[in-house]
Scaffold this motif. Structure first.
Motif, PDB file in Angstrom:
ATOM      1  N   UNK A  17       0.814  -1.222   0.000  1.00 16.10           N
ATOM      2  CA  UNK A  17       0.000   0.000   0.000  1.00 16.10           C
ATOM      3  C   UNK A  17       0.841   1.264   0.000  1.00 16.10           C
ATOM      4  N   UNK A  18       0.144   2.392  -0.026  1.00 12.11           N
ATOM      5  CA  UNK A  18       0.812   3.698  -0.076  1.00 12.11           C
ATOM      6  C   UNK A  18       1.532   4.012   1.221  1.00 12.11           C
ATOM      7  N   UNK A  19       0.993   3.450   2.306  1.00 14.85           N
ATOM      8  CA  UNK A  19       1.647   3.580   3.608  1.00 14.85           C
ATOM      9  C   UNK A  19       1.916   2.162   4.074  1.00 14.85           C
ATOM     10  N   UNK A  20       3.149   1.847   4.391  1.00 12.32           N
ATOM     11  CA  UNK A  20       3.460   0.447   4.693  1.00 12.32           C
ATOM     12  C   UNK A  20       4.441   0.358   5.850  1.00 12.32           C
ATOM     13  N   UNK A  21       4.451  -0.809   6.460  1.00 12.88           N
ATOM     14  CA  UNK A  21       5.398  -1.040   7.535  1.00 12.88           C
ATOM     15  C   UNK A  21       6.711  -1.526   6.938  1.00 12.88           C
ATOM     16  N   UNK A  22       7.819  -1.047   7.471  1.00 11.74           N
ATOM     17  CA  UNK A  22       9.131  -1.426   6.953  1.00 11.74           C
ATOM     18  C   UNK A  22       9.687  -2.550   7.843  1.00 11.74           C
ATOM     19  N   UNK A  23      10.044  -3.675   7.200  1.00  8.75           N
ATOM     20  CA  UNK A  23      10.638  -4.788   7.962  1.00  8.75           C
ATOM     21  C   UNK A  23      12.144  -4.591   8.083  1.00  8.75           C
ATOM     22  N   UNK A  24      12.743  -4.046   7.021  1.00  8.53           N
ATOM     23  CA  UNK A  24      14.194  -3.827   7.043  1.00  8.53           C
ATOM     24  C   UNK A  24      14.577  -2.854   5.927  1.00  8.53           C
ATOM     25  N   UNK A  25      15.807  -2.366   6.018  1.00  6.94           N
ATOM     26  CA  UNK A  25      16.350  -1.488   4.978  1.00  6.94           C
ATOM     27  C   UNK A  25      17.652  -2.102   4.496  1.00  6.94           C
ATOM     28  N   UNK A  26      17.835  -2.126   3.196  1.00  9.70           N
ATOM     29  CA  UNK A  26      19.055  -2.715   2.634  1.00  9.70           C
ATOM     30  C   UNK A  26      19.779  -1.630   1.843  1.00  9.70           C
ATOM     31  N   UNK A  27      21.003  -1.344   2.242  1.00  8.48           N
ATOM     32  CA  UNK A  27      21.747  -0.261   1.622  1.00  8.48           C
ATOM     33  C   UNK A  27      22.346  -0.718   0.294  1.00  8.48           C
ATOM     34  N   UNK A  28      21.971  -0.043  -0.776  1.00 10.30           N
ATOM     35  CA  UNK A  28      22.538  -0.251  -2.111  1.00 10.30           C
ATOM     36  C   UNK A  28      22.646  -1.732  -2.519  1.00 10.30           C
ATOM     37  N   UNK A  29      21.521  -2.450  -2.564  1.00 11.16           N
ATOM     38  CA  UNK A  29      21.583  -3.874  -2.937  1.00 11.16           C
ATOM     39  C   UNK A  29      21.799  -4.082  -4.436  1.00 11.16           C
ATOM     40  N   UNK A  30      22.341  -5.246  -4.805  1.00  8.31           N
ATOM     41  CA  UNK A  30      22.383  -5.632  -6.220  1.00  8.31           C
ATOM     42  C   UNK A  30      20.946  -5.890  -6.651  1.00  8.31           C
ATOM     43  N   UNK A  31      20.674  -5.759  -7.941  1.00  9.68           N
ATOM     44  CA  UNK A  31      19.295  -5.834  -8.427  1.00  9.68           C
ATOM     45  C   UNK A  31      18.626  -7.152  -8.043  1.00  9.68           C
ATOM     46  N   UNK A  32      19.372  -8.269  -8.088  1.00  5.63           N
ATOM     47  CA  UNK A  32      18.745  -9.559  -7.771  1.00  5.63           C
ATOM     48  C   UNK A  32      18.634  -9.798  -6.265  1.00  5.63           C
ATOM     49  N   UNK A  33      19.218  -8.923  -5.458  1.00  6.39           N
ATOM     50  CA  UNK A  33      19.097  -9.072  -4.007  1.00  6.39           C
ATOM     51  C   UNK A  33      18.132  -8.055  -3.391  1.00  6.39           C
ATOM     52  N   UNK A  34      17.621  -7.155  -4.258  1.00 13.05           N
ATOM     53  CA  UNK A  34      16.761  -6.093  -3.728  1.00 13.05           C
ATOM     54  C   UNK A  34      15.375  -6.644  -3.400  1.00 13.05           C
ATOM     55  N   UNK A  35      14.887  -6.398  -2.182  1.00  9.05           N
ATOM     56  CA  UNK A  35      13.579  -6.919  -1.792  1.00  9.05           C
ATOM     57  C   UNK A  35      12.415  -6.099  -2.357  1.00  9.05           C
ATOM     58  N   UNK A  36      12.694  -4.945  -2.947  1.00  5.20           N
ATOM     59  CA  UNK A  36      11.659  -4.110  -3.582  1.00  5.20           C
ATOM     60  C   UNK A  36      12.404  -3.069  -4.428  1.00  5.20           C
ATOM     61  N   UNK A  37      11.630  -2.217  -5.079  1.00  2.00           N
ATOM     62  CA  UNK A  37      12.276  -1.095  -5.773  1.00  2.00           C
ATOM     63  C   UNK A  37      11.910   0.232  -5.098  1.00  2.00           C
ATOM     64  N   UNK A  38      11.644   0.159  -3.791  1.00  2.00           N
ATOM     65  CA  UNK A  38      11.276   1.360  -3.030  1.00  2.00           C
ATOM     66  C   UNK A  38      12.523   1.972  -2.400  1.00  2.00           C
ATOM     67  N   UNK A  39      12.908   3.142  -2.913  1.00  2.00           N
ATOM     68  CA  UNK A  39      14.163   3.775  -2.486  1.00  2.00           C
ATOM     69  C   UNK A  39      13.880   4.915  -1.510  1.00  2.00           C
ATOM     70  N   UNK A  40      14.702   4.999  -0.477  1.00  2.00           N
ATOM     71  CA  UNK A  40      14.595   6.096   0.497  1.00  2.00           C
ATOM     72  C   UNK A  40      14.729   7.420  -0.254  1.00  2.00           C
ATOM     73  N   UNK A  41      13.794   8.355   0.036  1.00  2.00           N
ATOM     74  CA  UNK A  41      13.711   9.552  -0.807  1.00  2.00           C
ATOM     75  C   UNK A  41      13.829  10.868  -0.033  1.00  2.00           C
ATOM     76  N   UNK A  42      14.873  11.009   0.777  1.00  2.00           N
ATOM     77  CA  UNK A  42      15.315  12.332   1.266  1.00  2.00           C
ATOM     78  C   UNK A  42      14.425  13.056   2.272  1.00  2.00           C
ATOM     79  N   UNK A  43      13.338  12.420   2.713  1.00  2.00           N
ATOM     80  CA  UNK A  43      12.479  13.038   3.731  1.00  2.00           C
ATOM     81  C   UNK A  43      12.206  12.008   4.820  1.00  2.00           C
ATOM     82  N   UNK A  44      12.290  12.463   6.077  1.00  2.00           N
ATOM     83  CA  UNK A  44      12.102  11.583   7.227  1.00  2.00           C
ATOM     84  C   UNK A  44      11.329  12.334   8.309  1.00  2.00           C
TER      85      UNK A  44
END
Ligand code: UTP
Length: 296
Positions: free
Chosen positions: A181-208
């Motif tokens: 959904x548009x608002x979701x719970x984050x299970x983990x964050x993966x810093x700069x993963x390889x494409x085949x290791x990325x759990x999604x294509x949702x990138x941190x976008x400069x606002x917190x």
């Protein structure tokens, strides 16, 4: 009480934009008509941020000057019959107060944010990177959506995420979402993963949005990549200790313009310039003539 403090880190050296950033901050580079950091502040004040704390460093005083009221310039415009330009200085009157503190050693974004601690104290706050614009002409209200969800869910952190091309995931911190959904719970964050290791294509976008507990987490975060204290590592620490971290997706019309490298900077400049009310249409024709000439 609602959140009204925004921390804007602008201390980085901007080495990827050398030589443009040798003696001026990257946050002061223009995108279309305005310096990047002006868009950031306009976005923040529009959604109710009243106190803006810049985390600055050497060579960044032009940012402070930019947000001052320049009475001499105003008078000069009046005396020389250029009243029509006064509208360009209206941002000086934004209903915000500006504060500045220096990050005395460049130890990374996490460390930069922790420099806000004596100012912020035990209140929640927004953090917005000074080199990233959200939405064409900073039209986004994502920070308001983030603050609302932060307050409703009593989160530790709320992070904006942008869907990126899977080929680009290796450039970003990527979410492993627990829910959809548009608002979701984050299970983990993966810093700069390889494409085949990325759990999604949702990138941190400069606002917190952060609860003050993030400061404790930053304090206990060891230096990571590049010897820097990374904010992503501190959020992961909070997450693994049971903190609630939520993601808010940027809408399709809320593109994130990160001007940290030349490719992205050129794209942002061209897009904003083409959208300019006065000069956009002629520029479009000009660019088309250039590209046509190139192809023929
Ligand atoms: P970047 O990592 O993109 O900025 O940080 P940088 O270090 O200036 O870039 P390069 O790699 O040398 O080209 C994103 C944001 O975090 C701030 C930067 O000013 C930028 O707005 N930042 C980064 C700090 O304030 N302090 C730091 O120690 C690192």
């Amino acid at each position: 009480m609602t959140i009204n403090i925004a921390v804007v880190p602008v201390a980085g050296m901007g080495t990827r934009l050398l030589p443009a950033t040798k003696s001026q901050p990257k946050e002061m580079l223009p995108v279309g008509r305005k310096p990047v950091v002006q868009y950031v502040v306009e976005e923040l004040t529009r959604v109710g941020m009243e106190r803006i704390l810049f985390i600055t460093g050497p060579g960044k005083t032009s940012i402070e000057n930019h947000f001052d009221v320049n009475a001499e310039l105003i008078q000069n415009l009046r005396e020389t019959g250029k009243e029509d330009l006064l509208v360009e200085l209206e941002f000086e009157r934004a209903p915000a107060q500006y504060f500045y503190t220096r990050q005395r050693r460049l130890l990374g974004l996490g460390h930069a944010i922790s420099c806000a601690r004596p100012f912020v104290g035990d209140q929640p706050f927004v953090a917005a990177l000074g080199d990233s614009i959200i939405g064409l002409n900073a039209s986004s209200d994502v920070v308001r959506r983030m603050v609302d969800i932060f307050e409703a869910e009593k989160a530790t952190a709320v992070i904006a995420f942008e869907e990126v091309d899977p080929a680009e995931v290796h450039n970003y911190g990527i979410a492993r979402p627990k829910t959809s959904g548009d608002i979701f719970e984050v299970a983990d964050l993966i810093e700069k993963p390889a494409v085949d290791e990325a759990p999604s294509n949702l990138a941190i976008a400069a606002r917190y949005v952060f609860a003050p507990a993030i400061f404790e987490a930053i304090d206990r975060t060891p230096p990571g990549k590049g010897g820097e204290i990374q904010i992503t590592d501190a959020i992961r620490l909070a997450l693994h200790e049971g903190g609630k971290v939520l993601g808010v997706r940027l809408h399709a019309n809320e593109k994130r313009y990160d001007i940290g490298n030349f490719e992205a900077y050129f794209r942002a400049f061209v897009e904003f310039a083409l959208a300019d009310d006065k000069h956009g249409p002629a520029l479009r024709q000009y660019v088309e003539s250039l590209t046509n000439a190139h192809h023929s």
